[in-house]
Design a protein around this motif. Structure first.
Motif, PDB file in Angstrom:
ATOM      1  N   THR A  39       6.204 -85.939 -19.536  1.00  9.50           N
ATOM      2  CA  THR A  39       5.092 -85.653 -20.197  1.00  9.50           C
ATOM      3  C   THR A  39       4.694 -87.640 -19.242  1.00  9.50           C
ATOM      4  N   ARG A  40       5.413 -88.232 -19.611  1.00 13.44           N
ATOM      5  CA  ARG A  40       5.644 -89.684 -19.449  1.00 13.44           C
ATOM      6  C   ARG A  40       5.579 -90.186 -17.853  1.00 13.44           C
ATOM      7  N   ALA A  41       6.097 -89.759 -17.571  1.00 15.02           N
ATOM      8  CA  ALA A  41       6.280 -89.605 -16.237  1.00 15.02           C
ATOM      9  C   ALA A  41       4.896 -88.761 -15.432  1.00 15.02           C
ATOM     10  N   ALA A  42       4.459 -88.189 -16.140  1.00 10.78           N
ATOM     11  CA  ALA A  42       3.136 -87.515 -15.567  1.00 10.78           C
ATOM     12  C   ALA A  42       1.473 -88.794 -16.110  1.00 10.78           C
ATOM     13  N   GLU A  43       1.841 -89.413 -17.265  1.00 14.64           N
ATOM     14  CA  GLU A  43       1.296 -90.593 -17.376  1.00 14.64           C
ATOM     15  C   GLU A  43       1.442 -91.649 -16.336  1.00 14.64           C
ATOM     16  N   GLU A  44       2.666 -91.713 -16.513  1.00 18.51           N
ATOM     17  CA  GLU A  44       2.569 -93.176 -14.656  1.00 18.51           C
ATOM     18  C   GLU A  44       2.000 -93.061 -14.008  1.00 18.51           C
ATOM     19  N   HIS A 104      -0.064 -90.774 -13.229  1.00 20.57           N
ATOM     20  CA  HIS A 104      -1.469 -89.782 -13.358  1.00 20.57           C
ATOM     21  C   HIS A 104      -2.112 -88.797 -13.087  1.00 20.57           C
ATOM     22  N   VAL A 105      -0.867 -88.463 -13.205  1.00 21.84           N
ATOM     23  CA  VAL A 105      -1.251 -86.730 -12.928  1.00 21.84           C
ATOM     24  C   VAL A 105      -0.873 -85.782 -13.894  1.00 21.84           C
ATOM     25  N   THR A 106      -1.136 -84.716 -14.190  1.00 23.42           N
ATOM     26  CA  THR A 106      -0.837 -83.605 -15.127  1.00 23.42           C
ATOM     27  C   THR A 106       0.656 -83.304 -15.705  1.00 23.42           C
ATOM     28  N   GLN A 107       0.978 -82.939 -16.026  1.00 25.97           N
ATOM     29  CA  GLN A 107       2.759 -82.866 -16.974  1.00 25.97           C
ATOM     30  C   GLN A 107       3.132 -81.841 -15.927  1.00 25.97           C
ATOM     31  N   ALA A 108       2.102 -80.956 -15.943  1.00 19.85           N
ATOM     32  CA  ALA A 108       2.694 -79.097 -15.139  1.00 19.85           C
ATOM     33  C   ALA A 108       2.726 -80.070 -13.081  1.00 19.85           C
ATOM     34  N   ALA A 109       1.435 -81.132 -12.806  1.00 20.32           N
ATOM     35  CA  ALA A 109       2.523 -81.383 -11.112  1.00 20.32           C
ATOM     36  C   ALA A 109       3.665 -81.887 -11.264  1.00 20.32           C
TER      37      ALA A 109
END
Length: 59
Positions: free
Chosen positions: A24-29, A31-36
């Motif tokens: 989740t935090r990686a996705a925020e960094e 700028h993609v979804t957690q699923a991606a």
């Protein structure tokens, strides 16, 4: 022998996930979804034929 390439997006997703210990935090960094992020890491695991993360249920 030619080694298969490793996808750069998957490597970025793995690196951010490892640093944050969180998809989740990686996705925020990134700028993609957690699923991606999860999909990219799974792609890398499949290509390398090794589990890179131990996935635990929430809670």
């Amino acid at each position: 022998m030619v080694r298969p390439y490793l996808p750069l997006k998957a490597l970025r997703a793995f690196e951010a996930s490892a640093r944050h210990l969180s998809f989740t935090r990686a996705a925020e960094e990134l700028h993609v979804t957690q699923a991606a992020v999860s999909h990219q890491v799974k792609l890398l695991e499949t290509q390398l034929k090794v589990s890179l993360f131990t996935r635990l249920p929430r809670g």
